[in-house]
Write an enzyme that holds these catalytic residues in place. Structure first.
Site, PDB file in Angstrom:
ATOM      1  N   ILE A   1      -2.290  21.867 -31.192  1.00 31.13           N
ATOM      2  CA  ILE A   1      -3.598  21.716 -31.265  1.00 31.13           C
ATOM      3  C   ILE A   1      -3.766  20.373 -32.264  1.00 31.13           C
ATOM      4  CG2 ILE A   1      -4.553  24.128 -31.400  1.00 31.13           C
ATOM      5  CD1 ILE A   1      -4.153  23.798 -34.498  1.00 31.13           C
TER       6      ILE A   1
ATOM      7  N   GLY B   1      -3.908  29.394 -30.504  1.00 28.94           N
ATOM      8  CA  GLY B   1      -2.873  30.559 -30.800  1.00 28.94           C
ATOM      9  C   GLY B   1      -3.138  31.585 -30.187  1.00 28.94           C
TER      10      GLY B   1
ATOM     11  N   LYS C   1      -7.070  28.053 -45.808  1.00 27.90           N
ATOM     12  CA  LYS C   1      -7.904  28.680 -45.355  1.00 27.90           C
ATOM     13  C   LYS C   1      -9.401  28.759 -46.077  1.00 27.90           C
ATOM     14  CE  LYS C   1      -6.039  30.921 -41.968  1.00 27.90           C
ATOM     15  NZ  LYS C   1      -6.572  31.084 -40.669  1.00 27.90           N
TER      16      LYS C   1
ATOM     17  N   TYR D   1      -1.240  28.276 -47.712  1.00 26.57           N
ATOM     18  CA  TYR D   1      -2.008  28.847 -46.514  1.00 26.57           C
ATOM     19  C   TYR D   1      -3.533  29.227 -47.224  1.00 26.57           C
ATOM     20  CZ  TYR D   1      -3.020  32.933 -43.555  1.00 26.57           C
ATOM     21  OH  TYR D   1      -3.576  33.859 -42.623  1.00 26.57           O
TER      22      TYR D   1
ATOM     23  N   GLY E   1      -0.396  34.489 -30.435  1.00 28.81           N
ATOM     24  CA  GLY E   1      -0.006  35.239 -31.797  1.00 28.81           C
ATOM     25  C   GLY E   1      -0.514  36.643 -31.569  1.00 28.81           C
TER      26      GLY E   1
ATOM     27  N   ASP F   1      -1.825  27.338 -26.693  1.00 25.84           N
ATOM     28  CA  ASP F   1      -0.776  27.773 -27.546  1.00 25.84           C
ATOM     29  C   ASP F   1       0.668  26.925 -27.496  1.00 25.84           C
ATOM     30  OD1 ASP F   1      -0.374  30.745 -29.216  1.00 25.84           O
ATOM     31  OD2 ASP F   1       1.520  29.557 -29.142  1.00 25.84           O
TER      32      ASP F   1
HETATM   33  C1  AKB Z   1      -0.139  36.351 -44.232  1.00 29.57           C
HETATM   34  O1  AKB Z   1       0.451  37.212 -44.760  1.00 29.57           O
HETATM   35  O2  AKB Z   1       0.076  35.315 -44.475  1.00 29.57           O
HETATM   36  C2  AKB Z   1      -1.465  36.874 -43.296  1.00 29.57           C
HETATM   37  C3  AKB Z   1      -2.502  37.062 -44.191  1.00 29.57           C
HETATM   38  C4  AKB Z   1      -3.003  38.119 -45.237  1.00 29.57           C
HETATM   39  O3  AKB Z   1      -3.333  36.093 -44.190  1.00 29.57           O
HETATM   40  N1  AKB Z   1      -1.115  38.057 -42.691  1.00 29.57           N
END
Ligand code: AKB
Length: 343
Positions: A55, A10, A158, A154, A13, A35
């Site tokens: 990836i 990445g 994580k 997301y 980015g 990337d």
């Molecule tokens: C997002 O807004 O998804 C990211 C983060 C806070 O991890 N910038």
């Protein structure tokens, strides 16, 4: 002694570009990047080799690993929180399966080199999920173990990848008695919203901070997708890069954890707008909250407790809100948009 090779995924980015420049300036590492999109010409001289590819492509990753002795991985490639809500399955593929591929490749490299490859992973405040604004206000500066109940794909990705990293470091192939040296050395930082003078983020939900600033510098009116009281932690990009290098260089023995909050300053949308208006008096902001994006921001903590990072590896941010604007954001951004029409 040849310089060690660092792999950055990445790299195109926001964090990737800033990290590339810093590693180049410091000159301790040779850098290989991957990337989806090719790296711009001006960044190529910073790299030993650049690969344009996915990836998810195991063959590509194995090729990269076969050609280089990778001692450090910065795994930055990810689909951010708003983008992830538009296509949760794709987010899972990129954020989780992609990370799993990288962890496997890095573990194999550890075996090949006979020492643990350091794997640095940017996690996020998105791993937290506060149920109400009252609870958010009560908690204030959140600790790592509190409210690990993300409301985005997301954030889930994580949080799980932090666990995968810990698993690969401590337990991977435990039945096969994988040699200790062949294990990984995984280190994760939970980042707040990042603000860069060089790039405007895409696909995130903390983007209202940087978007507001860049719009004002360009002379554009900004429609903010959260209300004025929405408050989360932020960090200026140079501090984000310092923290990545700080945790990378920390002695393993001093690290009591694999995951660390890193904080800098906390601000509401209104506080950012007010600070932007002091530097760009013509700035115009209107608030039209998007129900989903505003809810995501409300579920994130208003600040993080980074005591562990301070104690274990000496984390100290250089920029609070005021210093970030006066010494970093405003001077660089004004140069970037020089000549832009003023609305
Ligand atoms: C997002 O807004 O998804 C990211 C983060 C806070 O991890 N910038």
């Amino acid at each position: 002694m040849p310089k060690p090779v660092v792999l950055i995924t990445g790299a195109n980015g926001e964090i990737g570009r800033a990290l590339l420049r810093r590693l180049h300036d410091e000159g301790h590492y040779r850098v290989v990047t991957v990337d989806l999109t090719p790296l711009p010409e001006k960044h190529r001289p910073y790299c030993l080799e650049t690969y344009a590819g996915n990836i998810m492509d195991r063959y590509l990753l194995d090729q990269i690993a076969a050609h280089h002795e990778i001692e450090v991985v910065f795994h930055l490639a990810a689909l951010l929180s708003t983008r992830g809500e538009r296509d949760p399955e794709l987010a899972h593929q990129v954020n989780v399966e992609g990370t799993l591929h990288l962890l496997r490749v890095a573990t194999n490299q550890s075996g090949r080199l006979g020492r643990a490859v350091r794997f640095v992973f940017p996690s996020s405040i998105a791993v937290y999920g506060l149920p109400t604004l009252e609870e958010k206000a009560r908690v204030g500066r959140i600790e790592e173990e509190e409210w690990n109940l993300p409301i985005t794909m997301y954030g889930c990705n994580k949080l799980y990848c932090e666990q995968l990293g810990r698993y690969f470091t401590l337990h991977y192939r435990q039945l096969g008695a994988l040699a200790t040296a062949a294990r990984l050395d995984f280190r994760a930082l939970r980042f707040p919203g990042l603000i860069s003078a060089e790039t405007v983020p895409t696909g995130g939900t903390s983007d209202f901070g940087p978007e507001m600033l860049h719009a004002a510098a360009r002379g554009d009116r900004y429609t903010c997708f959260v209300g004025p009281d929405a408050k989360i932690p932020f960090m200026a990009m140079p501090d984000a890069i310092d923290s990545l290098l700080g945790v990378l260089e920390a002695e393993r023995a001093t690290l009591r954890h694999t995951v660390y909050n890193v904080g800098a300053f906390s601000a509401s949308a209104r506080e950012i707008a007010d600070r932007v208006a002091r530097s760009f008096p013509a700035a115009q902001v209107e608030y039209v909250p998007d129900p989903v994006r505003a809810k995501i921001v409300d579920s994130w903590p208003e600040d993080v407790d980074d005591t562990r990072a301070r104690e274990d590896w000496g984390w100290r941010p250089a920029y609070d809100l005021e210093r970030a604007f006066t010494e970093y954001l405003v001077p660089s951004i004004a140069k970037r948009y020089e000549g832009a029409p003023r609305g």
